[in-house]
Write an enzyme that holds these catalytic residues in place. Structure first.
Site, PDB file in Angstrom:
ATOM      1  CB  SER A  46      -0.914  -0.007   1.230  1.00 24.30           C
ATOM      2  OG  SER A  46      -0.157  -0.305   2.392  1.00 24.30           O
ATOM      3  CB  THR A 147      -1.038   5.878   4.602  1.00 23.17           C
ATOM      4  OG1 THR A 147      -2.105   6.033   3.721  1.00 23.17           O
ATOM      5  CG2 THR A 147      -0.124   7.072   4.582  1.00 23.17           C
ATOM      6  CB  THR A 198      -3.059   5.548   8.420  1.00 21.56           C
ATOM      7  OG1 THR A 198      -3.023   4.465   7.494  1.00 21.56           O
ATOM      8  CG2 THR A 198      -3.500   5.019   9.776  1.00 21.56           C
ATOM      9  N   GLY A 199      -5.671   5.377   6.669  1.00 26.60           N
ATOM     10  CA  GLY A 199      -6.993   4.782   6.493  1.00 26.60           C
ATOM     11  C   GLY A 199      -7.715   5.354   5.290  1.00 26.60           C
TER      12      GLY A 199
HETATM   13  N1  GLY Z   1      -4.936   7.022   3.316  1.00 27.77           N
HETATM   14  C1  GLY Z   1      -4.554   6.719   2.021  1.00 27.77           C
HETATM   15  C2  GLY Z   1      -5.545   6.971   0.987  1.00 27.77           C
HETATM   16  O1  GLY Z   1      -6.733   6.949   1.258  1.00 27.77           O
HETATM   17  O2  GLY Z   1      -5.165   7.180  -0.141  1.00 27.77           O
END
Ligand code: GLY
Length: 295
Positions: A46, A147, A198-199
């Site tokens: 990711s 992330t 994050t998320g």
């Molecule tokens: N938090 C990473 C994204 O949604 O791109």
């Protein structure tokens, strides 16, 4: 000196960052080189090289970096640069701008001697082809991880943060999430502290998550209280919040830290006094409800 970063891949990244601050390096160098570790690791699906592509099979990367004094740089929708965090730092330090996207960002990289790379690994292509057969929308979530966001305070008491991602797997081509958006994925104010998110990017962007956490700390909240309040803000304003994951990390100028997420499963790496610990975050949605929802 303290380093905090998201998810279990934050642990090796923290170790890289720690080596820098422990040897009198700056928080800024620490966060850049810390998250580069995750960007270079193809097993981290990711972030960076090895990240999952969008629905058209194209990997696009987003990243930002911010220092103690509010200087910041950001890149988004970058298709061919392996270390977008370093490019974001170049934007911060070598241009009059804050954010560059797409081909413009890549051309700027070339002007800086940063080579273009092909980012789609064989593994990512195989996963994308499998997804194409079923076309099940898969959110960035507690199974896929997400992330890497890192915040650090160095031996001089200076803060910095960095955030880098390949974003939501199978996203629409052109979609950009919270990670490169200053105030959403990351915010640093050296007089208060730093926060990173994050998320599910859309959930975080709707409430300027990291900025909110820092502002709550400015108004007296501890980092933990601020992260909890940010999660509660999502829950109180976004009716579909239980379907999404979002997590926040924060640190204040006194060296207090906190982390909190919407759902079970968020982990973060904490490094202090040379000790590196992976912590299971507290979360808003009761675990029982999470388990019911996941089945
Ligand atoms: N938090 C990473 C994204 O949604 O791109």
């Amino acid at each position: 000196m303290i380093v905090l970063s998201t998810w279990n891949f934050g642990l090796p990244a923290n170790k890289v960052a720690w080596q820098i601050v422990a040897n009198n390096g700056t928080a800024l160098d620490a966060v850049e080189h810390g998250v580069r570790h995750a960007e270079a690791d193809p097993e981290v699906r990711s972030v960076g090289y090895g990240g999952m592509p969008d629905k058209d099979g194209i990997v696009t990367l987003d990243a930002c970096i911010m220092d103690h004094y509010g200087n910041c740089g950001s890149v988004a929708y970058v298709k061919d640069i392996k270390h977008p965090v370093t490019l974001a730092r170049r934007v911060m330090e070598r241009t009059d701008h804050i954010m560059l996207v797409g081909e413009g960002a890549s051309k700027f990289a070339e002007s800086q001697g940063i080579m273009r790379d092909y980012l789609l690994t064989d593994d990512a292509r195989t996963r994308w082809k499998k997804w194409k057969k079923t076309q099940d929308f898969q959110q960035v979530n507690w199974e896929n991880h997400d992330t890497i966001g890192m915040i650090a305070m160095d031996g001089a008491g200076l803060f910095a943060g960095a955030c880098t991602t390949s974003g939501l797997a199978w996203k629409m081509h052109g979609r950009v999430g919270d990670s490169p958006i200053i105030g959403s994925g990351l915010f640093v104010d050296g007089s208060v502290g730093a926060a990173v998110a994050t998320g599910h990017g859309e959930s975080i962007m709707k409430m300027c998550g990291s900025f909110l956490v820092v502002e709550l700390m400015r108004n007296g909240a501890t980092p933990m209280e601020a992260c909890k309040a940010a999660a509660r803000r999502i829950a109180s304003t976004q009716p579909d919040w239980k379907k999404n994951q979002a997590g926040f990390l924060a640190m204040d100028i006194h060296g207090n830290v906190g982390g909190f997420s919407l759902r079970n499963g968020f982990q973060y790496a904490h490094s202090e006094n040379g000790v590196h610990t992976l912590i299971d975050s507290e979360h808003l949605l009761p675990k029982e409800e999470h388990e019911v929802q996941s089945t």
